[in-house]
Design an enzyme around this catalytic site. Structure first.
Site, short mmCIF file in Angstrom:
data_model
loop_
_atom_site.label_atom_id
_atom_site.label_comp_id
_atom_site.label_asym_id
_atom_site.label_seq_id
_atom_site.Cartn_x
_atom_site.Cartn_y
_atom_site.Cartn_z
N GLY A 117 0.88 -0.58 7.53
CA GLY A 117 1.55 0.47 6.75
C GLY A 117 2.24 1.47 7.66
N ARG A 164 3.19 -6.87 7.34
CA ARG A 164 1.85 -7.44 7.51
C ARG A 164 2.06 -8.94 7.56
NH1 ARG A 164 0.32 -3.01 3.56
NH2 ARG A 164 -0.83 -1.52 4.83
N ASP A 169 -6.25 -0.71 11.78
CA ASP A 169 -7.26 -1.67 12.26
C ASP A 169 -6.86 -3.14 12.09
OD1 ASP A 169 -7.58 -1.39 9.56
OD2 ASP A 169 -9.72 -0.89 9.63
N THR A 190 -1.74 5.52 11.26
CA THR A 190 -2.05 5.33 9.83
C THR A 190 -2.34 6.71 9.24
OG1 THR A 190 -3.76 4.60 8.26
CG2 THR A 190 -4.42 4.70 10.54
N ASP A 231 -4.50 7.26 7.02
CA ASP A 231 -5.88 7.32 6.52
C ASP A 231 -6.88 7.99 7.47
OD1 ASP A 231 -4.96 6.02 4.33
OD2 ASP A 231 -5.97 4.12 4.70
N ASP A 283 -8.71 6.64 9.62
CA ASP A 283 -9.97 5.89 9.52
C ASP A 283 -10.27 5.04 10.75
OD1 ASP A 283 -7.85 4.19 9.15
OD2 ASP A 283 -8.72 3.09 7.47
N ARG A 338 -7.61 4.06 1.44
CA ARG A 338 -8.15 2.81 0.90
C ARG A 338 -9.67 2.74 1.05
NH1 ARG A 338 -4.51 -1.67 2.82
NH2 ARG A 338 -4.98 -0.59 4.76
O1 F6P Z 1 -3.61 2.35 5.10
C1 F6P Z 1 -2.65 3.23 4.67
C2 F6P Z 1 -2.44 3.12 3.18
O2 F6P Z 1 -1.46 4.04 2.81
C3 F6P Z 1 -3.70 3.27 2.33
O3 F6P Z 1 -4.08 4.59 2.13
C4 F6P Z 1 -3.29 2.56 1.07
O4 F6P Z 1 -4.39 2.07 0.37
C5 F6P Z 1 -2.46 1.41 1.60
O5 F6P Z 1 -1.96 1.82 2.85
C6 F6P Z 1 -1.34 0.99 0.69
O6 F6P Z 1 -0.68 -0.09 1.26
P1 F6P Z 1 0.69 -0.70 0.70
O7 F6P Z 1 1.79 0.25 1.05
O8 F6P Z 1 0.83 -2.00 1.40
O9 F6P Z 1 0.54 -0.82 -0.78
#
Ligand code: F6P
Length: 328
Positions: free
Chosen positions: A15, A76, A107, A130, A132, A134, A176
């Site tokens: 992301g 990804r 991660d 990121t 998050d 995390d 997440r």
């Molecule tokens: O990991 C970053 C994040 O923004 C999370 O908070 C969220 O759950 C996820 O990515 C969403 O991913 P995507 O943009 O692929 O839907």
């Protein structure tokens, strides 16, 4: 054995997060400073597999520090999870004479980096990017501070409506598996309750505290819910449950979503990303690999990618305590 580095590649993966561009710029500029060549790999590991690679120089990174998103794009890659995919990726690194790589991501990206680095004995340094926050091994990930500030800016606006209509709002923020954004944005925006995956509050205790807060004379309420929280099936279910059990509340739900991922990075994220990019290049020159750079207690540190992936960045109990006291 220490490898002599002449050309460094940089990519963003997973992301996007605000400040990734500042990190890309920093890697490219640090490489130029140390007389190394640099290349940018577009679309993360998928771009590496497909040879989507471009030569960079100090000027390629101009006016990048203030921009949100990632100029190198991100993806990804499922193909990189296969041995065949990783072999194609390695062949492209050889084709472009690339000696080392900096991967900016979370991660999932670091898991790929570690497998690849071990498989091909290829030097890789990770930069945690990121929203998050995390990742174990750093107090802050690139993008988290900006996302937090975006979240409270919007939550403040929701508060205006909540108090004008005497309403209860459930606001879902990203995260997440982690509650860092929810907890800190919740305290910053003066939320009545904060629900995070790390702490199971239980749905009935939520009812009790909301009822108590209504009786204490509060006219509006905000409950900040981390995306990964498990108190209800989802935030809409949670809101419905509260509405059914506390009919005196006029309940609304707001999901902030991807607006938290975009936008110009905060100054903190720009500086953090710049420091991490320089440190990453210096580590590669120093012969280091398979580690992630981090910021701990104000200083640049390194953590083996293996640990960064395996462990979590725990919620600070002191912040949790403050949050409890603030919602009295
Ligand atoms: O990991 C970053 C994040 O923004 C999370 O908070 C969220 O759950 C996820 O990515 C969403 O991913 P995507 O943009 O692929 O839907």
């Amino acid at each position: 054995m220490k490898k002599f580095i002449k050309k460094v590649a940089v990519m963003t993966s997973g992301g996007d997060s605000p400040g990734m561009n500042a990190a890309i710029r920093s890697v490219i500029r640090a490489a130029a400073f140390y007389n190394l060549d640099s290349v940018g790999i577009y679309r993360g590991y998928q771009g590496l597999i497909e040879g989507d690679i471009e030569h960079m120089n100090a000027r390629s990174a101009h006016h990048l520090v203030q921009k949100g998103g990632t100029a190198l794009k991100t993806a990804r890659s499922k193909e990189f999870m296969t041995v065949e995919g990783r072999k194609k990726a390695y062949d492209n690194l050889v084709k472009y004479d690339i000696d080392a790589m900096v991967v900016i991501g979370g991660d999932g990206s670091f898991t790929g980096a570690m497998v690849f680095s071990n498989e091909f004995d290829f030097p890789i340094i990770g930069i945690p990017g990121t929203i998050d926050n995390d990742i174990f091994g750093t107090d802050f990930t690139v993008g988290y501070d900006t996302a937090l500030n975006t979240a409270i800016e919007v939550i403040d606006k929701i508060r205006d409506t909540a108090s004008s209509h005497n309403r209860l709002f459930f606001v879902e923020v990203m995260g997440r598996d982690a509650g860092h954004i929810a907890l800190n944005a919740g305290i910053g925006a003066g939320a009545e309750e904060i629900l995070i995956p790390e702490e199971d509050m239980g749905i009935d205790r939520l009812l009790i505290t909301l009822e108590k807060s209504r009786r204490s004379g509060k006219t509006s309420s905000l409950v900040i819910v981390a995306e990964g929280d498990k108190t209800g099936d989802n935030v809409f279910h949670l809101a419905k449950y509260v509405e059914d059990n506390l009919p005196e509340y006029d309940v609304r739900v707001s999901v902030l979503g991807h607006m938290q991922r975009g936008g110009a990075p905060s100054c903190f994220d720009r500086v953090l990303a710049s420091r991490m990019g320089v440190h990453a290049v210096e580590l590669l020159i120093d012969g280091k690999s398979n580690v992630m750079v981090g910021l701990q207690n104000g200083k640049m540190t390194t953590t083996p990618l293996e640990n960064a992936i395996k462990e979590n960045n725990p919620i600070d109990k002191e912040i949790l305590r403050v949050s409890d006291i603030m919602s009295v």
